[in-house]
Design an enzyme around this catalytic site. Structure first.
Site, mmCIF file in Angstrom:
data_model
loop_
_atom_site.group_PDB
_atom_site.id
_atom_site.type_symbol
_atom_site.label_atom_id
_atom_site.label_comp_id
_atom_site.label_asym_id
_atom_site.label_seq_id
_atom_site.Cartn_x
_atom_site.Cartn_y
_atom_site.Cartn_z
ATOM 1 C CB SER A 13 -0.985 0.006 1.177
ATOM 2 O OG SER A 13 -0.319 0.194 2.396
ATOM 3 C CG LEU A 87 20.074 -6.858 7.876
ATOM 4 C CD1 LEU A 87 19.423 -5.737 8.675
ATOM 5 C CD2 LEU A 87 20.959 -7.697 8.786
ATOM 6 C CG ASN A 102 13.145 0.676 6.607
ATOM 7 O OD1 ASN A 102 12.342 0.079 5.879
ATOM 8 N ND2 ASN A 102 13.259 0.422 7.903
ATOM 9 C CG HIS A 104 10.270 0.741 12.326
ATOM 10 N ND1 HIS A 104 10.480 -0.610 12.094
ATOM 11 C CD2 HIS A 104 9.829 0.846 13.600
ATOM 12 C CE1 HIS A 104 10.190 -1.277 13.203
ATOM 13 N NE2 HIS A 104 9.804 -0.415 14.129
HETATM 14 C C1 GAR Z 1 4.318 -0.794 6.707
HETATM 15 O O1 GAR Z 1 3.511 -0.503 7.824
HETATM 16 C C2 GAR Z 1 5.766 -0.607 7.061
HETATM 17 O O2 GAR Z 1 5.995 0.412 7.986
HETATM 18 C C3 GAR Z 1 6.085 -1.944 7.648
HETATM 19 O O3 GAR Z 1 5.453 -2.867 6.808
HETATM 20 C C4 GAR Z 1 4.225 -2.275 6.364
HETATM 21 C C5 GAR Z 1 4.080 -2.522 4.882
HETATM 22 O O4 GAR Z 1 2.795 -2.192 4.457
HETATM 23 N N1 GAR Z 1 7.506 -2.157 7.702
HETATM 24 C C6 GAR Z 1 8.112 -2.751 8.723
HETATM 25 O O5 GAR Z 1 7.511 -3.208 9.677
HETATM 26 C C7 GAR Z 1 9.633 -2.821 8.607
HETATM 27 N N2 GAR Z 1 10.227 -3.179 9.862
HETATM 28 P P1 GAR Z 1 2.433 -2.064 2.926
HETATM 29 O O6 GAR Z 1 2.950 -3.341 2.230
HETATM 30 O O7 GAR Z 1 0.942 -1.981 2.892
HETATM 31 O O8 GAR Z 1 3.104 -0.844 2.394
#
Ligand code: GAR
Length: 189
Positions: A13, A87, A102, A104
Site C-alpha cells: 500500500s 536485512l 526505510n 518503520h
Molecule cells: C508498513 O507498515 C511498514 O511500515 C512496515 O510494513 C508495512 C508494509 O505495508 N515495515 C516494517 O515493519 C519494517 N520493519 P504495505 O505493504 O501496505 O506498504
C-alpha cells in the site's frame, strides 16, 4: 530525471502511494519494484502501473551482487524500502550510501530491531501501554532500524486502541508522509 527502486515484501500500500505520488512528475520516477516474494501484492501494483519488477532469491541477494547490475541497468538513484523485511546486505549499503530509505511503523528507537515488523510492532506498542505511536523514516544501515532518522511524526493512542486500530492510524501517517519525505530527500541531493 531521478530514478527510484521500491523494495517491498507485502501488499504494497505504501508502494502504491509512492508510485501515484510521482506519476506525472518531471523530476522523479519509480523505475523498478523489487520483491522477495513471488506472490506479493506489490508486484501486481507495479504491473498495473507498467513498472518493471524483479524477484530476488535469498541466496542471490546475500551471496552474489546480482541486484547491483539490475539497479545499474535501471539507473537507480534511490532505493525505498516500503515494507521490505530482509536485512539489506553490506555490499548494497556501500553501493548506495545514504541512498536507501526505510519506513518503520513506530517511533524508533522504540519498538525496532529484528523481528519487529508489521503487526508485531503494534502488538508490542499496545502491550507497553504507550500513549502515542507513529512512524520513522530513516536511512538504512547494516542493522535493523538503526540508521540516521530523517523524519518522525506521531499519533495519539487511547486505552481503547487495539493493535489493529493502532496499525490503521500508523498506516494512515505512512501514506500521508512517506511520498512527501522521499520527494524532499530527492530534492536535497
Ligand atoms: C508498513 O507498515 C511498514 O511500515 C512496515 O510494513 C508495512 C508494509 O505495508 N515495515 C516494517 O515493519 C519494517 N520493519 P504495505 O505493504 O501496505 O506498504
Amino acid at each position: 530525471m531521478k530514478n527510484i527502486a521500491i523494495f517491498a515484501s507485502g501488499g504494497g500500500s505504501n508502494a502504491r502511494k509512492i508510485i501515484e505520488h510521482f506519476e506525472g512528475s518531471h523530476h522523479v520516477q519509480v523505475v523498478l519494484v523489487v520483491s522477495n516474494k513471488k506472490d506479493a501484492g506489490v508486484l501486481d501494483i507495479a504491473r498495473a502501473h507498467h513498472i518493471p519488477t524483479h524477484l530476488i532469491h535469498r541466496a542471490d541477494f546475500y551471496d552474489s551482487k546480482e541486484i547491483l547490475s539490475v539497479l545499474d541497468k535501471h539507473k537507480v538513484d534511490l532505493i525505498v524500502l516500503a515494507g521490505f523485511l530482509w536485512l539489506v546486505p553490506g555490499y548494497l549499503i556501500e553501493a548506495f550510501p545514504r541512498k536507501i530509505v526505510n519506513i518503520h511503523p513506530a517511533l524508533l528507537p522504540l519498538f525496532g530491531g529484528k523481528g519487529m515488523y508489521g503487526a508485531h510492532v503494534h502488538a508490542a506498542v499496545k502491550a507497553a501501554g504507550m500513549k502515542e505511536s507513529g512512524i520513522t523514516i530513516h536511512y538504512a544501515n547494516e542493522q535493523y532500524d538503526a540508521g540516521d532518522i530523517i523524519f518522525q511524526t506521531t499519533c495519539s493512542l487511547s486505552e481503547e486502541d487495539t493493535p489493529e486500530t493502532i496499525a490503521r492510524k500508523v498506516l494512515a501517517l505512512e501514506h500521508e508522509y512517506f511520498p512527501k519525505v522521499i520527494e524532499r530527500v530527492m530534492n536535497d541531493e
